[in-house]
Design an enzyme around this catalytic site. Structure first.
Site, PDB file in Angstrom:
ATOM      1  N   GLU A  81       6.329   1.634  11.095  1.00 25.49           N
ATOM      2  CA  GLU A  81       6.891   2.786  10.390  1.00 25.49           C
ATOM      3  C   GLU A  81       5.827   3.873  10.215  1.00 25.49           C
ATOM      4  OE1 GLU A  81       9.690  -0.150   7.673  1.00 25.49           O
ATOM      5  OE2 GLU A  81       8.293   1.212   6.699  1.00 25.49           O
ATOM      6  N   CYS A 117       1.458  -7.535   7.889  1.00 24.87           N
ATOM      7  CA  CYS A 117       0.236  -7.505   7.078  1.00 24.87           C
ATOM      8  C   CYS A 117      -0.008  -8.906   6.542  1.00 24.87           C
ATOM      9  CB  CYS A 117       0.405  -6.534   5.912  1.00 24.87           C
ATOM     10  SG  CYS A 117      -1.071  -6.394   4.875  1.00 24.87           S
ATOM     11  N   CYS A 133       2.127   9.532   6.647  1.00 27.74           N
ATOM     12  CA  CYS A 133       1.707   8.187   6.279  1.00 27.74           C
ATOM     13  C   CYS A 133       1.721   7.301   7.527  1.00 27.74           C
ATOM     14  CB  CYS A 133       2.658   7.650   5.217  1.00 27.74           C
ATOM     15  SG  CYS A 133       2.193   6.025   4.663  1.00 27.74           S
ATOM     16  N   CYS A 183       1.034  -9.046  -0.512  1.00 28.74           N
ATOM     17  CA  CYS A 183       1.319  -8.522  -1.857  1.00 28.74           C
ATOM     18  C   CYS A 183       2.792  -8.813  -2.171  1.00 28.74           C
ATOM     19  CB  CYS A 183       1.046  -7.024  -1.917  1.00 28.74           C
ATOM     20  SG  CYS A 183      -0.647  -6.622  -1.470  1.00 28.74           S
ATOM     21  N   CYS A 217       6.893   0.682   2.168  1.00 27.92           N
ATOM     22  CA  CYS A 217       6.506   0.359   3.533  1.00 27.92           C
ATOM     23  C   CYS A 217       7.077  -0.989   3.927  1.00 27.92           C
ATOM     24  CB  CYS A 217       4.990   0.399   3.697  1.00 27.92           C
ATOM     25  SG  CYS A 217       4.113  -0.976   2.980  1.00 27.92           S
TER      26      CYS A 217
HETATM   27  S1  SF4 Z   1       0.972  -3.452  -0.049  1.00 28.36           S
HETATM   28 FE1  SF4 Z   1       1.902  -4.404   1.740  1.00 28.36          FE
HETATM   29  S2  SF4 Z   1       1.024  -3.411   3.537  1.00 28.36           S
HETATM   30 FE2  SF4 Z   1      -0.252  -2.907   1.768  1.00 28.36          FE
HETATM   31  S3  SF4 Z   1      -1.853  -4.513   1.768  1.00 28.36           S
HETATM   32 FE3  SF4 Z   1      -0.236  -5.280   0.425  1.00 28.36          FE
HETATM   33  S4  SF4 Z   1       1.067  -6.511   1.792  1.00 28.36           S
HETATM   34 FE4  SF4 Z   1      -0.217  -5.214   3.098  1.00 28.36          FE
END
Ligand code: SF4
Length: 409
Positions: free
Chosen positions: A146, A167, A160, A171, A389
């Site tokens: 994206e 990833c 962005c 998180c 995201c």
């Molecule tokens: S917010 Fe999402 S994209 Fe950003 S580091 Fe954490 S898991 Fe990865």
């Protein structure tokens, strides 16, 4: 106070999601037999195998301007041909080698055969009334990423960018984190997002770039550092480093490297909360480094480049949207050249968290400003276009066969 807060509502730090940060296991993905990633490039296995990995590492737009001159010479051409290639790529922003019409046909053919350029196929475009355009790009190997262009009536714009497919930071509040790690983006795919957005938004002559899309940019330094060179080199794309911000979930070694490499770009830390235990719960990467060390390294970075580092906080209703949390942030923000960006959560499936109401945010902002801490709130721009995201990719992955896409382009 009301007026001061209004002026504090910033768009320069707007991010479509809560990107940013590592060393959790890579999610298993399907790869051809025998492909275990590339040990020499640290590129993990691609979804369509090692051929795709080597293809994207050969793309012309992996190369800095000086390297393009060397490439031309290595192909037996005069050095000015390298400068022509550079101008075609980074000034004229051509999408294909065929468009480099000032090069001899045999050189174009050779470049096409041996190098090529990455392709960005728009699988979906979500546009909001406030001029945000969120692209779901399909890359050459079928991977989805994206990129978002947030345009302003004032002419300012913020783009962005993604740095990885998926990833590994996991998180809990992030749609991309739930995908796990798929693969690294190459330099050409990072730079290519900028060039592609430019072709689609040619009037945005001086965009701010924020690495806050999918992925943790400091987990992909091998591709990020050359990309920053190309973006900021006067002979390349030529953007000011001050217009570029790299956001991390807190990879301190990466921050140190970025500082040693003297790129001078802005730094943002996804802090989320000033409570260490709560941060570990929300962001597993936080377990690797004490918050004190993270903030010391971030403060050194800010002092080194004489620019404030942004502490970004995903604000979750009923969790960290109260004055106690604001006071913790205040205490931390006083420890260095920091400013704070509060980011109201974009709720995602699978995470029991809601967007905070504006009165809680107002109270936090008032307290922080009254103590002299520059504080911004990400505006709602982009929220109505699945702005967190990874949301578009996750939706695309879940879309039942035959169901309509948002908007095919
Ligand atoms: S917010 Fe999402 S994209 Fe950003 S580091 Fe954490 S898991 Fe990865």
């Amino acid at each position: 106070m009301r007026q001061r807060r209004a002026s504090a509502i910033s768009d320069s730090n707007s991010r479509p999601g809560l990107c940013a940060a590592a060393s959790m296991p890579i999610m298993p993905i399907l790869v051809p037999d025998g492909c275990r990633g590339c040990p020499s490039t640290h590129v993990p296995p691609a979804s369509r195998g090692c051929q795709a990995v080597s293809d994207r590492l050969r793309h012309l737009s992996n190369l800095r301007p000086a390297e393009l001159v060397q490439l031309a010479e290595s192909l037996g051409a005069r050095s000015f041909r390298g400068r022509q290639i550079t101008r075609a790529l980074y000034e004229r922003k051509v999408a294909t080698i065929d468009e480099m019409t000032d090069l001899p046909a045999d050189l174009r053919e050779r470049l096409e055969q041996d190098h090529g350029l990455p392709h960005f196929t728009v699988r979906q475009l979500s546009e909001s009334e406030d001029l945000s355009s969120k692209y779901l790009f399909e890359l050459d190997d079928g991977a989805l990423i994206e990129s978002v262009a947030m345009q302003r009536p004032t002419g300012r714009s913020t783009w962005c960018l993604s740095s990885q497919v998926g990833c590994r930071m996991a998180c809990t509040f992030c749609a991309t984190g739930r995908m796990g790690m798929v693969r690294q983006l190459s330099t050409s795919e990072i730079v290519g997002q900028v060039l592609e957005l430019w072709r689609r938004h040619p009037s945005d002559t001086h965009p701010n770039l924020v690495f806050m899309g999918m992925g943790e940019p400091l987990d992909n330094l091998d591709a990020l550092l050359p990309a920053l060179d190309i973006l900021t080199d006067e002979s390349g794309i030529g953007l000011s480093a001050r217009r570029i911000t790299v956001s991390t979930a807190g990879l301190v070694d990466g921050i140190r490297t970025l500082m040693q490499q003297e790129r001078g770009v802005g730094l943002a830390i996804s802090l989320t909360t000033g409570d260490e235990a709560e941060r570990r719960e929300l962001m597993p990467v936080a377990g690797q480094v004490p918050m004190r060390e993270l903030l010391e390294v971030a403060a050194s970075y800010g002092r080194h480049f004489r620019r404030k580092v942004t502490l970004e906080c995903a604000i979750i209703a009923g969790r960290n949207d109260d004055l106690d949390h604001a006071r913790r942030l205040l205490k931390l923000a006083r420890k260095g050249p920091f400013k704070i960006n509060l980011i109201p959560l974009n709720p995602i499936d699978g995470f029991a968290g809601e967007r905070p109401d504006s009165s809680s945010l107002d109270a936090m902002v008032d307290l922080l400003w009254s103590e002299g801490i520059v504080t911004t709130v990400r505006d709602s721009q982009g929220r109505e276009v699945d702005a967190a995201c990874g949301q578009l990719v996750r939706k695309q992955q879940r879309r039942p066969e035959g169901a309509p896409r948002n908007r095919a382009v």
